[in-house]
Scaffold this motif. Structure first.
Motif, PDB file in Angstrom:
ATOM      1  N   GLY A 428      30.192  48.156  43.708  1.00 59.58           N
ATOM      2  CA  GLY A 428      30.568  46.899  43.089  1.00 59.58           C
ATOM      3  C   GLY A 428      29.795  46.627  41.814  1.00 59.58           C
ATOM      4  N   VAL A 429      28.497  46.884  41.834  1.00 60.89           N
ATOM      5  CA  VAL A 429      27.666  46.698  40.643  1.00 60.89           C
ATOM      6  C   VAL A 429      28.115  47.646  39.528  1.00 60.89           C
ATOM      7  N   THR A 430      28.440  48.875  39.879  1.00 59.61           N
ATOM      8  CA  THR A 430      28.914  49.845  38.889  1.00 59.61           C
ATOM      9  C   THR A 430      30.212  49.378  38.240  1.00 59.61           C
ATOM     10  N   PHE A 431      31.102  48.813  39.044  1.00 63.14           N
ATOM     11  CA  PHE A 431      32.361  48.271  38.537  1.00 63.14           C
ATOM     12  C   PHE A 431      32.098  47.223  37.455  1.00 63.14           C
ATOM     13  N   TYR A 432      31.197  46.271  37.734  1.00 61.22           N
ATOM     14  CA  TYR A 432      30.911  45.221  36.763  1.00 61.22           C
ATOM     15  C   TYR A 432      30.150  45.751  35.555  1.00 61.22           C
ATOM     16  N   ALA A 433      29.286  46.746  35.785  1.00 63.21           N
ATOM     17  CA  ALA A 433      28.500  47.291  34.670  1.00 63.21           C
ATOM     18  C   ALA A 433      29.398  47.889  33.597  1.00 63.21           C
ATOM     19  N   ARG A 434      30.501  48.508  34.018  1.00 60.78           N
ATOM     20  CA  ARG A 434      31.395  49.117  33.028  1.00 60.78           C
ATOM     21  C   ARG A 434      32.449  48.135  32.516  1.00 60.78           C
ATOM     22  N   GLY A 435      32.568  46.978  33.153  1.00 63.71           N
ATOM     23  CA  GLY A 435      33.511  45.967  32.701  1.00 63.71           C
ATOM     24  C   GLY A 435      34.892  46.098  33.301  1.00 63.71           C
ATOM     25  N   GLY A 436      34.964  46.541  34.570  1.00 67.48           N
ATOM     26  CA  GLY A 436      36.241  46.559  35.274  1.00 67.48           C
ATOM     27  C   GLY A 436      36.987  47.868  35.179  1.00 67.48           C
ATOM     28  N   ASN A 437      38.256  47.836  35.577  1.00 66.73           N
ATOM     29  CA  ASN A 437      39.062  49.053  35.679  1.00 66.73           C
ATOM     30  C   ASN A 437      40.187  49.157  34.664  1.00 66.73           C
ATOM     31  N   PHE A 438      40.904  48.057  34.418  1.00 68.07           N
ATOM     32  CA  PHE A 438      42.148  48.136  33.662  1.00 68.07           C
ATOM     33  C   PHE A 438      42.186  47.117  32.535  1.00 68.07           C
ATOM     34  N   PHE A 439      41.130  47.027  31.770  1.00 67.69           N
ATOM     35  CA  PHE A 439      41.020  45.984  30.752  1.00 67.69           C
ATOM     36  C   PHE A 439      42.135  46.062  29.721  1.00 67.69           C
ATOM     37  N   ASN A 440      42.364  47.227  29.170  1.00 68.59           N
ATOM     38  CA  ASN A 440      43.357  47.337  28.100  1.00 68.59           C
ATOM     39  C   ASN A 440      44.774  47.047  28.593  1.00 68.59           C
TER      40      ASN A 440
END
Length: 545
Positions: A428-440
């Motif tokens: 979960g922390v890794t997910f937020y660190a990169r800023g999510g999955n499908f931003f674009n």
């Protein structure tokens, strides 16, 4: 796929070649959901008085092939989303991931004031009359009346309507002579074993009835009225009354959904987790949290930007206190520089593309109107008093938005997110660190605050240590108020075994493997909960941090 078994290698559901870079190569991606098992696909016929089991007819493979395995056996159906915890849920302004369990309880269903036809019966001077109720800050009661008649979770629901409703469920439950008849209850259960009540005998069931419990808990005007009514509340001529008929109801049976919702809410309101190392640290015990966890707390409140959503003692902006201070609607900046309105406490954090699950943009179960208050206002529907004036047609950010979960006990409540796609706090922390999955892909909908964080490996380790410091040992050890009667949880169907008894359709129900969770008393158990991640094949303790 029916009866597929989860493995460690399945997580996270969205895999990147570099987990810390949002736009790195996608190694694999799946729209799978980790969810709970419910009932076998069966057509409801009727309740059976004095029997906990309903009468149902089999449904053959051609009707719904998705619930049959390769041997032609029916497997259990599963819910649409990962199940959130009920601990501390009393603080949520609305419940369920999409907020459909309304803040006000109407005594019938999750949809509160959205349902103008919801009613209960009140005895006024010996005359039964319909009454509409709207009990504020009661979303747990609204939530509680959803699952029992849901055709996936707790009731038969074949292809032919109608399924079971609350009147019939009340008729059945009140005909049973022993609550929790198949479940062991500890003699020192912190609620049912309370000295002087004498409800728990230390064996199976309770030494009382549901009728007696309702009579003790609720004022007579809600259950002692004369006569019988039909499902619509219309009075039945006494000459035609037959209490054995399952379509005739006394007042207590008719009002059972109200009793159920309020009783469960009263119980769940005791499930307050407030004695973690973090709580003791904040109360002045500076040794309660490790130095690593203290570093993590500084990151959490600082450059991690976690407080933008996980704020307050509840660690969520979806709490009653948050709505009281910020209002039910917010106008915020979008990622493209514009603005939109959204419901406070609900965010699109790009776990999945919005086309996978509409979240708050989905419709309610009454009129099909959007669950989002912001979207209702933009549509010109002013069902709820709002703190903002929303212009007709104003842009909203509700597609793919889900309720912010609290973070207490998060190491015990994995998998994370509405799809259950992350197996551990580290993921979960890794997910937020990169800023999510499908931003674009979701630029117009994704929360603008979901930007990549500049977090080092040590920063993330510290954040995980802080999240682990939010665990209440009473929850982990199942001690009061988190003790409970015996539970048996379905855990899939072992191998490809056939059941011994054909269900009448030419196909049997697949054999169910149950996990027994023993009854615990007020002192809990010496065997704490096993983390979800550790139940996965080939799992290790290190992989589950």
């Amino acid at each position: 796929m029916p009866n597929a078994q989860l493995r460690l290698a399945d997580f996270p559901f969205h895999k990147l070649s570099n987990p810390l870079l949002q736009n790195s190569q996608v190694v694999s991606d799946t729209s799978n959901v980790t969810r709970s098992q419910g009932t076998f696909f069966t057509q409801f016929l009727d309740v059976v008085l004095g029997n906990a089991n309903d009468s149902g007819s089999p449904v053959n493979l051609a009707i719904n092939p998705d619930v049959f395995n390769i041997n032609g056996e029916k497997t259990r159906r599963v819910t649409g989303r990962n199940t959130p915890t009920n601990i501390n849920a009393v603080f949520n302004y609305r419940n369920f991931w999409d907020g459909r369990a309304q803040n006000e309880f109407n005594g019938n269903n999750p949809f509160g004031d959205r349902d103008p036809n919801a009613n209960v019966l009140i005895n006024s001077g010996g005359v039964l009359g319909k009454m509409q109720i709207s009990l504020k800050n009661s979303s747990l009661a609204s939530q509680a009346v959803g699952p029992p008649n849901n055709g996936v979770e707790m009731a038969f629901d074949g292809p032919n309507a109608p399924g079971r409703d609350w009147k019939k469920l009340g008729k059945k439950m009140l005909s049973l002579t022993k609550p929790l008849a198949t479940q062991k209850v500890a003699i020192d259960d912190s609620v049912l074993g309370t000295p002087g009540l004498g409800l728990s005998t230390g064996g199976t069931g309770l030494s009382t009835t549901y009728v007696a419990l309702i009579q003790q808990a609720f004022q007579p005007q809600w259950w002692n009225g004369p006569g019988y009514v039909d499902a619509s509340g219309a009075f039945i001529d006494p000459q035609n009354v037959d209490p054995s008929r399952t379509n005739q109801y006394n007042q207590m049976e008719y009002n059972f959904s109200m009793f159920w919702g309020l009783a469960i809410q009263a119980y769940e309101a005791t499930l307050i987790s407030d004695d973690s190392p973090f709580d003791r640290f904040m109360a002045g015990n500076r040794t309660a949290m490790s130095s690593l966890a203290q570093k993590g707390m500084n990151i959490f409140t600082g450059k991690g930007h976690c407080l933008k959503c996980h704020n307050g003692a509840e660690f969520t902006d979806a709490a009653v206190s948050s709505i009281a201070s910020q209002g039910i609607i917010q106008r915020v900046f979008a990622a493209d520089g514009g603005t939109y309105v959204r419901d406070t406490g609900f965010h699109n954090i790009s776990v999945r593309p919005t086309t996978d699950d509409p979240g708050q943009a989905g419709g309610d179960g009454i009129t099909g109107a959007p669950l989002s208050v912001a979207q209702l206002a933009a549509n010109g529907i002013n069902l709820y008093p709002t703190n903002l004036v929303v212009a007709p047609g104003e842009r909203t950010g509700v597609h793919g938005a889900f309720k912010t979960p609290g973070l207490r006990n998060i190491e015990l409540t994995a998998p994370a997110f509405h799809n259950g796609g992350e197996k551990s706090p580290t993921d979960g922390v890794t997910f937020y660190a990169r800023g999510g999955n499908f931003f674009n892909a979701n630029l117009a909908d994704v929360d603008v605050d979901l930007e990549p964080r500049s977090l080092s490996t040590s920063d993330m380790q510290a954040l995980v240590a802080f999240l682990q410091a939010l665990t209440d040992a009473r929850v982990k050890n199942q001690s009061a108020p988190f003790d409970h009667p015996e539970l048996r949880i379905p855990n899939g169907h072992p191998g490809t075994q056939f059941s011994l008894q054909d269900d009448g359709s030419g196909f049997g129900n697949a054999v169910t493997n149950f996990i027994p969770i023993n009854a615990t008393g007020r002192n809990g158990t010496a065997q704490p909960f096993t983390k979800f991640c550790l139940s996965l094949s080939n799992s290790t303790a290190a992989a589950c941090q």
